[in-house]
Motif scaffolding. Sequence first.
Motif, short mmCIF file in Angstrom:
data_model
loop_
_atom_site.label_atom_id
_atom_site.label_comp_id
_atom_site.label_asym_id
_atom_site.label_seq_id
_atom_site.Cartn_x
_atom_site.Cartn_y
_atom_site.Cartn_z
N LEU A 57 -21.63 -19.60 2.82
CA LEU A 57 -20.20 -19.63 2.41
C LEU A 57 -20.20 -19.64 1.08
O LEU A 57 -20.99 -19.87 0.09
CB LEU A 57 -19.77 -20.95 2.79
CG LEU A 57 -19.44 -21.57 4.31
CD1 LEU A 57 -18.33 -20.27 5.10
CD2 LEU A 57 -20.63 -21.60 5.04
N PRO A 58 -18.89 -19.06 0.61
CA PRO A 58 -18.75 -18.87 -1.19
C PRO A 58 -18.45 -19.91 -1.92
O PRO A 58 -18.51 -19.92 -3.09
CB PRO A 58 -17.80 -17.82 -1.22
CG PRO A 58 -16.86 -17.96 0.20
CD PRO A 58 -17.88 -18.73 1.15
N THR A 59 -18.08 -21.19 -1.36
CA THR A 59 -17.82 -22.34 -2.00
C THR A 59 -18.45 -23.68 -1.46
O THR A 59 -18.75 -23.55 -0.03
CB THR A 59 -16.24 -22.72 -2.12
OG1 THR A 59 -15.85 -23.02 -0.84
CG2 THR A 59 -15.36 -21.52 -2.45
N LEU A 60 -18.84 -24.33 -2.49
CA LEU A 60 -19.56 -25.92 -1.97
C LEU A 60 -18.89 -26.64 -1.03
O LEU A 60 -19.29 -27.16 -0.09
CB LEU A 60 -19.92 -26.64 -3.14
CG LEU A 60 -20.38 -27.69 -3.07
CD1 LEU A 60 -22.04 -27.55 -2.36
CD2 LEU A 60 -20.85 -28.54 -4.19
N SER A 61 -17.37 -26.82 -1.16
CA SER A 61 -16.57 -27.58 -0.38
C SER A 61 -16.60 -26.88 1.03
O SER A 61 -16.67 -27.67 2.19
CB SER A 61 -14.85 -27.62 -0.63
OG SER A 61 -14.61 -26.27 -0.92
N ARG A 62 -16.44 -25.50 1.28
CA ARG A 62 -16.36 -25.11 2.75
C ARG A 62 -17.71 -25.06 3.26
O ARG A 62 -18.03 -25.20 4.29
CB ARG A 62 -16.01 -23.66 2.71
CG ARG A 62 -14.42 -23.43 2.18
CD ARG A 62 -14.34 -21.73 2.06
NE ARG A 62 -14.52 -21.28 3.23
CZ ARG A 62 -14.37 -19.89 3.18
NH1 ARG A 62 -14.12 -19.20 2.26
NH2 ARG A 62 -14.85 -19.09 4.30
N ALA A 63 -18.81 -24.96 2.30
CA ALA A 63 -20.10 -25.20 2.91
C ALA A 63 -20.32 -26.60 3.60
O ALA A 63 -21.01 -26.90 4.58
CB ALA A 63 -21.29 -24.71 1.86
N GLU A 64 -19.98 -27.77 2.80
CA GLU A 64 -20.36 -29.17 3.11
C GLU A 64 -19.36 -29.24 4.36
O GLU A 64 -19.84 -29.89 5.39
CB GLU A 64 -19.93 -29.99 2.10
CG GLU A 64 -20.74 -30.03 0.97
CD GLU A 64 -20.13 -31.13 0.00
OE1 GLU A 64 -18.86 -31.25 -0.22
OE2 GLU A 64 -21.16 -31.59 -1.05
N ALA A 65 -18.14 -28.78 4.58
CA ALA A 65 -17.43 -28.83 5.86
C ALA A 65 -18.03 -28.29 7.01
O ALA A 65 -18.13 -29.05 8.09
CB ALA A 65 -16.09 -28.37 5.62
N LEU B 281 -27.98 -20.75 -2.90
CA LEU B 281 -28.87 -19.78 -2.65
C LEU B 281 -29.04 -18.83 -3.75
O LEU B 281 -29.64 -17.85 -3.69
CB LEU B 281 -27.97 -18.54 -1.68
CG LEU B 281 -27.67 -19.12 -0.19
CD1 LEU B 281 -27.02 -18.15 0.72
CD2 LEU B 281 -29.22 -19.65 0.29
N GLY B 282 -28.40 -19.37 -4.88
CA GLY B 282 -28.68 -18.77 -6.23
C GLY B 282 -27.82 -17.58 -6.59
O GLY B 282 -28.22 -16.89 -7.62
N THR B 283 -26.86 -17.26 -5.57
CA THR B 283 -26.16 -16.06 -5.89
C THR B 283 -24.51 -16.33 -6.04
O THR B 283 -23.68 -15.39 -5.78
CB THR B 283 -26.40 -15.14 -4.80
OG1 THR B 283 -25.97 -15.80 -3.37
CG2 THR B 283 -27.75 -14.40 -4.65
N GLY B 284 -24.37 -17.88 -6.19
CA GLY B 284 -22.92 -18.21 -6.15
C GLY B 284 -22.51 -18.57 -4.52
O GLY B 284 -21.29 -18.94 -4.29
N TRP B 285 -23.41 -18.36 -3.61
CA TRP B 285 -23.23 -18.72 -2.04
C TRP B 285 -23.93 -19.80 -1.91
O TRP B 285 -24.99 -20.42 -2.43
CB TRP B 285 -23.42 -17.48 -1.24
CG TRP B 285 -22.46 -16.63 -1.48
CD1 TRP B 285 -22.13 -15.70 -2.47
CD2 TRP B 285 -21.59 -16.05 -0.45
NE1 TRP B 285 -21.31 -14.70 -2.19
CE2 TRP B 285 -20.90 -15.09 -0.87
CE3 TRP B 285 -21.48 -16.55 0.89
CZ2 TRP B 285 -19.90 -14.43 -0.04
CZ3 TRP B 285 -20.42 -15.79 1.61
CH2 TRP B 285 -19.46 -14.70 0.91
#
Length: 585
Positions: free
Chosen positions: A32-40, A57-61
């Motif tokens: 996912l491209p944002t931390l909030s979406r990834a945590e969800a 992932l070191g690429t902003g993802w």
Amino acid sequence: MKRLLAALLATGFFSSPGWAQDGGVWLQVEALPTLSRAEARARAYAGRFDAVSGYALGTGWYGIALGPYDTTEARRLLGELKSAGAIPGDAFLADGAQFRARFWPVGARGDAPAARTPETAPEPVSDTPAPQQSAPAETGTTAPRETLAEARASEAALDRPARERLQVALRWAGVYAAGIDGAFGAGTRAAMAEWQRQNGYTDTGVLTTTQRAALLAAYDAVLDGLGLDPVTDAQAGIEIALPTALVARGPVKPPFVHYDATGETQARVLLISQPGDARRLAGLYEILQTLEIVPPEGPRGLDRTSFVIEGANDDRVTHVEAQLSDGAIKGFALVWPAGDETRRARLLSEMQSSFKVLPGVLSRADAPADEEQAIDLVSGLQIRTPLRERAGVFVDDGGTVATTAQAVADCGDVAIDGLRGAQVVMQDAASGLALLRPAAPIAPRGVATFQTGVPRIGDKVAVAGFPYGGALSMAAATFGRLADIRGPGGEEDLKRLDLTAQPGDAGGPVLDMGGAVLGLLLDGDRQPGRVLPEGVALALDSDTVLEALGAAGIEARRTEARIDGTVQAVARRAGEMTALVSCWE
């Protein structure tokens, strides 16, 4: 496919596998491209699988992975889960080399230990820290490896703020629970050793320069992109660190200075500043809880010198705190999107630790008298409003209220005259009647007296209700005529009225000109899909209401007297006995 997934879950196949014996691989299921979406998404996977991890992932993802598992098992599992539809069809095996700072589970911080193969077996553990790859320096070189003695020496050179910062970072990483005092005692040493074990270092209990940098980098990475900077608001008399990349100073509407969202992240900060004492502090505490930005569910507390309010729902998490300081009330509110708890908690900690009270306070003169003023706004903020507002009638001296069943349908909470927590003791969809008991006894201004005699068709009648919702503090009366003592279909328990009623009148009493109650106004027609003509209303007959009250053990007042009172007297009597019934989520 569902049966296959259920079988896999039942066997505990996904339960805490630990590190695979051959180093193993992960099943990377999403990025996912944002931390909030990834945590969800990680939280959703954790509801089905135990071995869920999330890594930058070191690429902003941000990647979500299951495992690690033995390579052979991982290949089999990948195919089975794809077939079962339990993971996306583009999930793949990953060796972990691309994983960086760990964001899930919450508290399990640090870089991911790289997956190992038999060709890259681990070196024997020694008394000195294992070599760790640090971030490249500007010259492209790698930080030198420290011995235990050198690590102790570099640690001894730290000043107290630096030592306290390390303790804060260890607490954030979930390995330290003691006080922040800058003293590296047994508790801090144990926390350092645990952090080292979790992150693949030798557990000496003394962090090397590289390890301290890694810990602090993971701690600070959460704040990346927030633009966290100290802000001095001289008008409010407050200094505080704010996420300046997400919010900017907006209108001043005492007691608040608004810092509103500037981008997609729906963050918001309010600085609180007003003259006051303990009484005004308590008043502000109550008002804040009526605002739309403060969800009603959450812990909160008030004492004579401060208060804290927390509220959370599916959309937002709000934290509000304020304190008394030299005759002024100063504080702040942080409104943050739900599902981004890691960043919110860290940002809140930074705001709390940086908060300083300065000279100066907002006054009412700072607020412009603009056209945005409204009765349902407080200093530019929307007051929380109910799902619907209807009328009801007090039927006994304890504050029991009769109203319509539709008024309280699907309500999470019900209020009588603003007092939340009312109990629905009876709700009958067939008749359209409901009975409410207040959370605490209410002493009504007036109690209904029900007319048991037969009224005459054509008599003048009045309906008491709240056509403007809660905007008026007392019920309004609308006058009309009794068109029939039965419903339009010949219903014996209904009366038909020639009267134009509003939705807020439903549930209110229908009175004769002596102030006795002939029945309760219904929400339109009881017949589904049928709409009454303009100027026609239906009332539930008083005999039906009395029967329900008797079944509930309420001895209602009755009369057969016919009195021809004035419009003013009937309106006053109607206002005294009519309650505002509010339905809340």
